[in-house]
Design a protein around this motif. Structure first.
Motif, mmCIF file in Angstrom:
data_model
loop_
_atom_site.group_PDB
_atom_site.id
_atom_site.type_symbol
_atom_site.label_atom_id
_atom_site.label_comp_id
_atom_site.label_asym_id
_atom_site.label_seq_id
_atom_site.Cartn_x
_atom_site.Cartn_y
_atom_site.Cartn_z
ATOM 1 N N ASN A 124 37.087 35.558 29.558
ATOM 2 C CA ASN A 124 37.606 35.475 30.930
ATOM 3 C C ASN A 124 38.325 36.745 31.374
ATOM 4 O OD1 ASN A 124 36.608 32.891 30.921
ATOM 5 N ND2 ASN A 124 38.598 31.891 30.698
ATOM 6 N N GLU A 125 39.044 37.393 30.455
ATOM 7 C CA GLU A 125 39.796 38.589 30.838
ATOM 8 C C GLU A 125 38.872 39.674 31.368
ATOM 9 O OE1 GLU A 125 42.912 41.819 28.841
ATOM 10 O OE2 GLU A 125 42.803 39.771 28.086
ATOM 11 N N ALA A 126 37.780 39.916 30.664
ATOM 12 C CA ALA A 126 36.818 40.931 31.114
ATOM 13 C C ALA A 126 36.203 40.543 32.448
ATOM 14 C CB ALA A 126 35.724 41.119 30.059
ATOM 15 N N VAL A 127 35.924 39.249 32.628
ATOM 16 C CA VAL A 127 35.316 38.769 33.873
ATOM 17 C C VAL A 127 36.249 38.992 35.055
ATOM 18 C CG1 VAL A 127 34.541 36.702 35.102
ATOM 19 C CG2 VAL A 127 33.792 37.107 32.752
ATOM 20 N N LEU A 128 37.537 38.719 34.886
ATOM 21 C CA LEU A 128 38.475 38.918 35.988
ATOM 22 C C LEU A 128 38.533 40.378 36.422
ATOM 23 C CD1 LEU A 128 39.342 35.964 35.475
ATOM 24 C CD2 LEU A 128 41.702 36.704 35.769
ATOM 25 N N HIS A 129 38.535 41.302 35.457
ATOM 26 C CA HIS A 129 38.517 42.729 35.811
ATOM 27 C C HIS A 129 37.225 43.081 36.555
ATOM 28 C CE1 HIS A 129 42.181 43.803 33.748
ATOM 29 N NE2 HIS A 129 41.744 43.328 32.598
ATOM 30 N N LEU A 130 36.105 42.562 36.083
ATOM 31 C CA LEU A 130 34.814 42.856 36.726
ATOM 32 C C LEU A 130 34.778 42.308 38.148
ATOM 33 C CD1 LEU A 130 31.856 43.855 36.533
ATOM 34 C CD2 LEU A 130 31.266 41.603 35.593
ATOM 35 N N VAL A 131 35.244 41.079 38.331
ATOM 36 C CA VAL A 131 35.258 40.477 39.666
ATOM 37 C C VAL A 131 36.169 41.272 40.599
ATOM 38 C CG1 VAL A 131 36.026 38.447 40.977
ATOM 39 C CG2 VAL A 131 34.640 38.157 38.902
ATOM 40 N N ASP A 132 37.337 41.650 40.121
ATOM 41 C CA ASP A 132 38.260 42.441 40.936
ATOM 42 C C ASP A 132 37.600 43.746 41.383
ATOM 43 O OD1 ASP A 132 41.267 42.788 41.759
ATOM 44 O OD2 ASP A 132 40.729 44.694 40.817
ATOM 45 N N MET A 133 36.886 44.379 40.489
ATOM 46 C CA MET A 133 36.207 45.631 40.806
ATOM 47 C C MET A 133 35.129 45.426 41.869
ATOM 48 S SD MET A 133 34.069 48.120 38.227
ATOM 49 C CE MET A 133 32.485 47.304 38.515
ATOM 50 N N LEU A 134 34.340 44.369 41.718
ATOM 51 C CA LEU A 134 33.213 44.148 42.629
ATOM 52 C C LEU A 134 33.652 43.674 44.007
ATOM 53 C CD1 LEU A 134 30.590 42.552 40.220
ATOM 54 C CD2 LEU A 134 30.702 44.904 41.071
ATOM 55 N N LEU A 135 34.902 43.226 44.130
ATOM 56 C CA LEU A 135 35.405 42.817 45.440
ATOM 57 C C LEU A 135 36.112 43.951 46.170
ATOM 58 C CD1 LEU A 135 36.685 39.183 44.745
ATOM 59 C CD2 LEU A 135 34.679 39.891 46.071
ATOM 60 N N ARG A 136 36.065 45.159 45.609
ATOM 61 C CA ARG A 136 36.580 46.334 46.310
ATOM 62 C C ARG A 136 35.522 46.831 47.291
ATOM 63 N NH1 ARG A 136 42.069 46.206 45.491
ATOM 64 N NH2 ARG A 136 42.463 45.651 43.298
ATOM 65 N N PRO A 137 35.935 47.479 48.392
ATOM 66 C CA PRO A 137 34.993 47.866 49.452
ATOM 67 C C PRO A 137 33.801 48.687 48.983
ATOM 68 C CG PRO A 137 37.255 48.130 50.215
ATOM 69 C CD PRO A 137 37.338 47.787 48.753
ATOM 70 N N ALA A 160 36.626 32.562 38.804
ATOM 71 C CA ALA A 160 36.665 33.913 39.380
ATOM 72 C C ALA A 160 35.275 34.308 39.890
ATOM 73 C CB ALA A 160 37.165 34.909 38.341
ATOM 74 N N LEU A 161 34.238 33.964 39.141
ATOM 75 C CA LEU A 161 32.875 34.288 39.570
ATOM 76 C C LEU A 161 32.472 33.485 40.806
ATOM 77 C CD1 LEU A 161 31.256 34.541 36.037
ATOM 78 C CD2 LEU A 161 31.492 36.419 37.682
ATOM 79 N N LEU A 162 33.008 32.272 40.943
ATOM 80 C CA LEU A 162 32.751 31.504 42.158
ATOM 81 C C LEU A 162 33.375 32.189 43.365
ATOM 82 C CD1 LEU A 162 31.710 29.019 43.644
ATOM 83 C CD2 LEU A 162 33.799 27.814 42.961
#
Length: 245
Positions: A124-137, A160-162
């Motif tokens: 989950n930790e890696a996923v949260l970082h990835l999601v945060d990155m992909l939601l940047r402009p 987070a992926l949802l």
């Protein structure tokens, strides 16, 4: 020098702010963006990767290092890093810490459309970082597919992926087969991505597979491309995966 797309001004907006964002983390203790935005001087891809590995205490991965080297003496452009538009980690194993160490390089490539990180030990930790990155402009203006099957991702990462599937305008598919994400949550994620692309007539109404723009028949089940009037019809698919187009 500047750090390119992940520097300063583009990180003022966007990012992930959902469930789990304040949960204590093992590898990167600060904000989620700190995993992929170190704020240091700009370095060539391989040197940036080594710096990130050193900061996390991770051993540089030889497969990743090779994907950051040009065949000539010239440096790779950002859009060429890690393999270009289709980034596949199937031939290696990074583990969660190793994947997080790679994120600064993944962030610099703003042209990739498919990431295959299947069976790489992501939690989950890696996923949260990835999601945060992909939601940047700088990552929200292109179609993206994520292949995350056979990773020990659980409900926290799934939620987070949802959020990613709902907030990112161009998430084409998220493969969570053989993870610990509950089946109903996987279905909700699949439907969130399906609903966006159904309007474009690119989703098979029989199995839920995403079809190429010029395909007449589905490569998974053989069904014919839906007519515009059929787009609202949706059957629960046998699997929740998505393929890199």
């Amino acid at each position: 020098g500047t750090r390119g797309p992940s520097a300063g001004r583009l990180l003022v907006t966007g990012g992930y702010d959902g469930p789990g964002v304040d949960k204590p983390r093992k590898y990167v203790k600060g904000e989620l963006r700190d995993a992929y935005c170190s704020g240091g001087a700009f370095l060539p891809g391989e040197l940036e990767y080594k710096r990130s590995c050193k900061a996390l205490g991770a051993e540089p991965n030889s497969f990743v290092q090779c994907s950051l080297r040009a065949s000539t003496s010239q440096q790779l452009e950002n859009h060429e890093l890690l393999g270009g538009s289709h980034i596949s980690l199937r031939e290696t194993y990074l583990g969660e810490k190793g994947f997080i160490a790679m994120l600064p390089i993944l962030d610099r490539n703003t042209s990739w459309t498919c990431l295959d990180a299947s069976n790489n030990g992501l939690r989950n930790e890696a996923v949260l970082h990835l999601v945060d990155m992909l939601l940047r402009p700088h990552h929200k203006g292109r179609s993206i597919q994520l292949m995350l099957s056979r990773n020990p991702i659980s409900e926290g990462g799934g939620r987070a992926l949802l959020d990613l599937a709902r907030q990112h305008p161009c998430i084409k598919g998220i493969d969570l087969n053989r993870t610990k994400v509950p089946r109903q949550l996987r279905f909700t994620i699949h439907k969130a991505t399906h609903d966006k692309y159904a309007a474009q007539n690119n989703v098979c109404t029989k199995c839920g597979n995403l079809m190429m723009d010029d395909s007449v028949f589905c490569r998974r089940c053989g069904g014919r491309r839906p007519r515009p009037l059929d787009v609202g019809v949706f059957e629960v698919p046998q699997t929740f995966g998505s393929r890199c187009a």
